[in-house]
Design an enzyme around this catalytic site. Sequence first.
Site, PDB file in Angstrom:
ATOM      1  N   HIS A   1       0.470  -1.133  -0.432  1.00 48.30           N
ATOM      2  CA  HIS A   1      -0.290  -0.243  -0.402  1.00 48.30           C
ATOM      3  C   HIS A   1       0.505   1.496   0.215  1.00 48.30           C
ATOM      4  O   HIS A   1       1.593   1.660   0.861  1.00 48.30           O
ATOM      5  CB  HIS A   1      -0.750  -0.177   1.364  1.00 48.30           C
ATOM      6  CG  HIS A   1      -2.008  -1.091   1.018  1.00 48.30           C
ATOM      7  ND1 HIS A   1      -2.254  -2.277   2.491  1.00 48.30           N
ATOM      8  CD2 HIS A   1      -2.626  -1.377   0.123  1.00 48.30           C
ATOM      9  CE1 HIS A   1      -3.054  -2.729   2.036  1.00 48.30           C
ATOM     10  NE2 HIS A   1      -3.111  -2.843   0.903  1.00 48.30           N
TER      11      HIS A   1
ATOM     12  N   GLU B   1       1.889   3.437   3.111  1.00 47.54           N
ATOM     13  CA  GLU B   1       2.211   3.251   4.427  1.00 47.54           C
ATOM     14  C   GLU B   1       3.506   3.532   4.261  1.00 47.54           C
ATOM     15  O   GLU B   1       4.648   2.614   4.167  1.00 47.54           O
ATOM     16  CB  GLU B   1       1.729   1.756   4.049  1.00 47.54           C
ATOM     17  CG  GLU B   1       0.440   2.046   5.113  1.00 47.54           C
ATOM     18  CD  GLU B   1       0.091   0.449   4.388  1.00 47.54           C
ATOM     19  OE1 GLU B   1       0.065  -0.007   4.465  1.00 47.54           O
ATOM     20  OE2 GLU B   1      -0.752   0.476   4.569  1.00 47.54           O
TER      21      GLU B   1
ATOM     22  N   ARG C   1      -3.693   4.281  -2.397  1.00 47.22           N
ATOM     23  CA  ARG C   1      -3.503   2.979  -1.373  1.00 47.22           C
ATOM     24  C   ARG C   1      -3.077   2.049  -2.854  1.00 47.22           C
ATOM     25  O   ARG C   1      -1.854   1.342  -2.564  1.00 47.22           O
ATOM     26  CB  ARG C   1      -4.853   3.082  -0.927  1.00 47.22           C
ATOM     27  CG  ARG C   1      -4.405   1.391  -0.570  1.00 47.22           C
ATOM     28  CD  ARG C   1      -6.264   1.307   0.454  1.00 47.22           C
ATOM     29  NE  ARG C   1      -6.006  -0.138   0.666  1.00 47.22           N
ATOM     30  CZ  ARG C   1      -6.480  -0.913   1.603  1.00 47.22           C
ATOM     31  NH1 ARG C   1      -5.618  -0.085   2.863  1.00 47.22           N
ATOM     32  NH2 ARG C   1      -6.331  -2.015   1.486  1.00 47.22           N
TER      33      ARG C   1
ATOM     34  N   HIS D   1       2.456  -3.867   6.970  1.00 46.79           N
ATOM     35  CA  HIS D   1       1.697  -2.843   6.641  1.00 46.79           C
ATOM     36  C   HIS D   1       2.452  -1.716   7.307  1.00 46.79           C
ATOM     37  O   HIS D   1       2.360  -1.517   9.218  1.00 46.79           O
ATOM     38  CB  HIS D   1       0.232  -3.461   6.407  1.00 46.79           C
ATOM     39  CG  HIS D   1       0.429  -3.901   5.353  1.00 46.79           C
ATOM     40  ND1 HIS D   1      -0.213  -3.463   4.205  1.00 46.79           N
ATOM     41  CD2 HIS D   1       0.484  -5.172   5.045  1.00 46.79           C
ATOM     42  CE1 HIS D   1      -0.717  -4.492   3.117  1.00 46.79           C
ATOM     43  NE2 HIS D   1       0.248  -5.214   4.176  1.00 46.79           N
TER      44      HIS D   1
ATOM     45  N   GLU E   1       0.888  -4.595  11.536  1.00 47.26           N
ATOM     46  CA  GLU E   1       0.916  -3.540  11.267  1.00 47.26           C
ATOM     47  C   GLU E   1       1.804  -2.600  12.200  1.00 47.26           C
ATOM     48  O   GLU E   1       1.979  -2.935  13.183  1.00 47.26           O
ATOM     49  CB  GLU E   1      -0.891  -2.926  11.522  1.00 47.26           C
ATOM     50  CG  GLU E   1      -1.626  -3.599  10.615  1.00 47.26           C
ATOM     51  CD  GLU E   1      -1.543  -3.370   9.384  1.00 47.26           C
ATOM     52  OE1 GLU E   1      -1.002  -1.898   9.328  1.00 47.26           O
ATOM     53  OE2 GLU E   1      -2.878  -3.833   8.220  1.00 47.26           O
TER      54      GLU E   1
HETATM   55 ZN   LIG Z   1      -2.153  -1.599   4.441  1.00 47.01          ZN
END
Ligand SMILES: [Zn+2]
Length: 423
Positions: A178, A181, A236, A309, A383
């Site tokens: 993405h 990020e 994104r 991410h 994340e």
């Molecule tokens: Zn992501």
Amino acid sequence: MRRIGYNKAMRAIIWILAGFLFVCGWSQTADYTGYQVLRITVEHPKQFEQIQTLVRDVWSCSLKGRTIDVCASPEERAALQKAGFTWQTLIEDVQALIESQRSDYQPQGDLFSRYLTLDEVYAAMRTLAEQNPRLVQMLQVGISVEGRPIYALRITRDPRGARVYRDRPQVVFNACQHAREWITVSVALYLAYALVASYGVDTRVTQWLQRTEVYVVPVVNPDGYVYTWTTNRLWRKNRRYLGTNNWGQPIYGVDLNRNWGFQWGGQGSSGQRSSETYRGPAPFSEPETYTLSRWLLSLPTLRAHVDIHSYSQLIMWPWGYTDALCYHHATFERIGLIMQQQIQSVHGMFYAAGPIYTTIYPASGNMCDWVYGVRGALSFGYELRDTGQYGFLLPPDQILPNSEEFYPAALTLIEWMTTRRWD
Ligand SMILES: [Zn+2]
């Protein structure tokens, strides 16, 4: 005489048109004036879906905590209010925050005190490989829809000694599926630099890199990443052109992390081209996911993988397509909880751990499900920072601490794969 006058007039018109086009082109940089990031409290799981019909851009979600973070325009906020939702404002002025971080774009300082452009990331990878030829090799492992290379660093003792070492387990870390990020790119690059710096200094790392191959792919979505620097900081998806909508406006982008070919097309992905979670017309329709999947299939001893991410501070594992627990859930949890402790011991940051579906949200066609379900390697989804204060617009002074806390967690996984079997 008349002819000259006509030419002059034409020239003037052309200049005016050129100026107009220049100004228009300039103003095409995405503007988030009036946008706010909100954390909406949800009473009933059904409301998650309702919110996604009212707001286009979901930033994060917590099924357990019953909250959803969205980036909403004034019109979208009005619609939410009308539907009876209440929220806490996380970012008061998205455009002002983007602009306040723009001064940091200037090249200055060292590699981890600011975010890096794609060219800078690739240059830093090349430098590391050139300066450490007996430990690092730079390889192209994929290609983007606009034709940009996707590079990996292969880190192991004597990488040029053999195309594959069949006795060395392989561990892959990749980031930035993405585009927005940004923190994930820097944290992945830091991992490569820290491994190289520890080799020959830290006995354990030295031993692991003699017996294991570590691959780091800092940017899976190079087109999107470039686009976040030139045009839209909050982009994104990838940059696939998808035709026009009913108003003749062009639509771009497939969500790469919904395009992988395992349980593709189910819950938590969209068939709408304009959606932020558009899964694409078919599994592996995108060159980024297709070429990367071929590369992962070509690694004979791949044992573990991490897809990095941001944001929300989570350590996750399959499945994303269903709430059923996967076969290796206990192993995932055991390693996941060790990584959680490792992270917390550095700067005290807490990362929640659990399966993708219940920890963040349903996500069919995600990379971890494919790497685990098809490729047969343990696959974690991370994340990174933070928990919502800045979200994707994490200030660059957090690059170093976030990298420092991720590093020992990555080492935990490398050690595990070097010294134990999990299957
Ligand atoms: Zn992501």
